[in-house]
Motif scaffolding. Sequence first.
Motif, PDB file in Angstrom:
ATOM      1  N   ALA A   1       1.239  -1.013  -0.165  1.00 28.02           N
ATOM      2  CA  ALA A   1      -0.151   0.030  -0.174  1.00 28.02           C
ATOM      3  C   ALA A   1       1.042   1.518  -0.244  1.00 28.02           C
ATOM      4  O   ALA A   1       0.540   1.881  -0.555  1.00 28.02           O
ATOM      5  N   THR A   2       1.798   1.897   1.110  1.00 31.13           N
ATOM      6  CA  THR A   2       2.407   2.400   0.601  1.00 31.13           C
ATOM      7  C   THR A   2       3.754   2.942  -1.051  1.00 31.13           C
ATOM      8  O   THR A   2       3.231   3.587  -0.737  1.00 31.13           O
ATOM      9  N   LEU A   3       3.667   1.304  -1.437  1.00 29.30           N
ATOM     10  CA  LEU A   3       4.536   1.711  -2.424  1.00 29.30           C
ATOM     11  C   LEU A   3       3.791   1.965  -3.232  1.00 29.30           C
ATOM     12  O   LEU A   3       3.952   3.447  -4.150  1.00 29.30           O
ATOM     13  N   LEU A   4       2.537   1.573  -3.519  1.00 24.17           N
ATOM     14  CA  LEU A   4       1.631   1.723  -4.848  1.00 24.17           C
ATOM     15  C   LEU A   4       0.947   3.183  -4.514  1.00 24.17           C
ATOM     16  O   LEU A   4       0.856   4.613  -4.974  1.00 24.17           O
TER      17      LEU A   4
ATOM     18  N   GLY B   1       0.814   8.689  -5.913  1.00 21.69           N
ATOM     19  CA  GLY B   1       0.859  10.403  -5.351  1.00 21.69           C
ATOM     20  C   GLY B   1      -0.534  10.354  -4.811  1.00 21.69           C
ATOM     21  O   GLY B   1      -1.701  11.313  -4.922  1.00 21.69           O
ATOM     22  N   ILE B   2      -0.993   9.347  -4.748  1.00 21.50           N
ATOM     23  CA  ILE B   2      -2.725   9.032  -3.655  1.00 21.50           C
ATOM     24  C   ILE B   2      -2.214   8.535  -2.362  1.00 21.50           C
ATOM     25  O   ILE B   2      -1.826   7.562  -2.766  1.00 21.50           O
ATOM     26  N   PRO B   3      -3.541   8.373  -1.878  1.00 19.65           N
ATOM     27  CA  PRO B   3      -3.489   7.894  -0.683  1.00 19.65           C
ATOM     28  C   PRO B   3      -4.352   6.312  -0.756  1.00 19.65           C
ATOM     29  O   PRO B   3      -5.262   6.289  -1.528  1.00 19.65           O
ATOM     30  N   VAL B   4      -3.380   5.425  -0.412  1.00 18.36           N
ATOM     31  CA  VAL B   4      -4.271   4.197   0.091  1.00 18.36           C
ATOM     32  C   VAL B   4      -3.449   3.100   0.727  1.00 18.36           C
ATOM     33  O   VAL B   4      -2.758   3.306   1.922  1.00 18.36           O
ATOM     34  N   ASP B   5      -4.773   2.905   1.002  1.00 12.04           N
ATOM     35  CA  ASP B   5      -5.422   2.208   2.402  1.00 12.04           C
ATOM     36  C   ASP B   5      -4.709   0.681   2.677  1.00 12.04           C
ATOM     37  O   ASP B   5      -4.916   0.126   1.484  1.00 12.04           O
TER      38      ASP B   5
ATOM     39  N   LYS C   1     -10.149   1.332  -9.316  1.00 12.40           N
ATOM     40  CA  LYS C   1     -11.685   0.923  -9.552  1.00 12.40           C
ATOM     41  C   LYS C   1     -11.361  -0.027  -8.191  1.00 12.40           C
ATOM     42  O   LYS C   1     -12.210  -0.381  -7.472  1.00 12.40           O
ATOM     43  N   ALA C   2     -10.342  -0.512  -7.622  1.00  9.57           N
ATOM     44  CA  ALA C   2     -10.309  -1.606  -6.395  1.00  9.57           C
ATOM     45  C   ALA C   2     -10.009  -0.589  -5.640  1.00  9.57           C
ATOM     46  O   ALA C   2     -10.726  -1.183  -4.645  1.00  9.57           O
ATOM     47  N   ARG C   3      -9.416   0.254  -5.374  1.00  8.31           N
ATOM     48  CA  ARG C   3      -9.596   1.514  -3.795  1.00  8.31           C
ATOM     49  C   ARG C   3     -11.725   1.846  -3.978  1.00  8.31           C
ATOM     50  O   ARG C   3     -11.859   1.714  -3.141  1.00  8.31           O
ATOM     51  N   ARG C   4     -12.394   1.710  -4.902  1.00  4.11           N
ATOM     52  CA  ARG C   4     -14.148   2.282  -5.019  1.00  4.11           C
ATOM     53  C   ARG C   4     -14.343   0.773  -4.534  1.00  4.11           C
ATOM     54  O   ARG C   4     -15.227   0.616  -3.550  1.00  4.11           O
ATOM     55  N   ASP C   5     -14.282  -0.225  -5.574  1.00  4.21           N
ATOM     56  CA  ASP C   5     -14.741  -1.622  -5.331  1.00  4.21           C
ATOM     57  C   ASP C   5     -14.904  -2.574  -3.328  1.00  4.21           C
ATOM     58  O   ASP C   5     -15.781  -2.881  -3.100  1.00  4.21           O
ATOM     59  N   GLY C   6     -13.426  -1.695  -3.280  1.00  5.13           N
ATOM     60  CA  GLY C   6     -13.420  -2.781  -1.880  1.00  5.13           C
ATOM     61  C   GLY C   6     -13.776  -2.267  -1.484  1.00  5.13           C
ATOM     62  O   GLY C   6     -13.296  -2.944   0.320  1.00  5.13           O
ATOM     63  N   ARG C   7     -14.546  -0.705  -0.970  1.00  5.40           N
ATOM     64  CA  ARG C   7     -14.911  -0.060   0.087  1.00  5.40           C
ATOM     65  C   ARG C   7     -15.249  -0.515   0.913  1.00  5.40           C
ATOM     66  O   ARG C   7     -16.958  -1.171  -0.104  1.00  5.40           O
ATOM     67  N   LEU C   8     -14.864  -0.677   2.161  1.00  4.77           N
ATOM     68  CA  LEU C   8     -15.930  -1.362   2.952  1.00  4.77           C
ATOM     69  C   LEU C   8     -17.118  -0.643   4.297  1.00  4.77           C
ATOM     70  O   LEU C   8     -16.839   1.183   4.411  1.00  4.77           O
TER      71      LEU C   8
END
Length: 233
Positions: free
Chosen positions: A76-79, A84-88, A129-136
């Motif tokens: 997540a940190t590398l991505l 240049g965006i937040p990746v949890d 898309k993964a960040r959106r679809d995987g939002r819990l």
Amino acid sequence: MHTTKPPAASGPQQFPDALAAELWRFERALAHGLIPPADVHGCRWSATVLQAALDAKAEIWPATGTLPDKDATRPATLLAERFGIPVDADVLPELDRKGLIPRTDDYKSHPLYDGLATENVTHRTALDKARRDGRLLDRHPAARHPAIRDSNFTHLTRPRWLRPATHVRSRHQPRSWAPSVPLYRLGDLDVLLAHPAIDWDDVRATPKGRPSALAHLTVQNRVPESEKGLQGK
């Protein structure tokens, strides 16, 4: 000049030592077919195979990448740094689900994710898309996504048309208790919003006190398990 002959056969520890390779790099090369499987009884490699690997080191090691398999935090940190965006870290199970960064193993109850695949994620569209679809979402935000009442939401969860993606502990739970608060994937809700068996306008138009337009949903006629997006993992 005296030269030391290579051993007749090398085991899974001697082989990477002879190549001066980290164990993770050797295992990845083996998994990707860059090094052939053991050809001697007892999971050992012949001197011929070892010599061929030594001769091909310059081609093998670059193909294994630079990042070992790590828990969700490091990918997540590398991505985040790359785009240049937040990746949890919570996005990694979704990236696994989509086949972008597979889960490879577990270490001390923490899943590990493919380091080489992490290095190969170069398109932000797939990550977004993964960040959106995987939002819990917990129950109330999940019900607001299709703009329905909580009582209608129960008609989706009771017959398991919508299943929790995971469970977490509430702030009031002792840490010794199993997680009990269900969380739902946004992507699963989107699949339901497009499902032809549900007239969402009718659901929203039904006033309080009247039978829900979702009441006809049953376990027998729910979305087949083979349909992507409705299986909680």
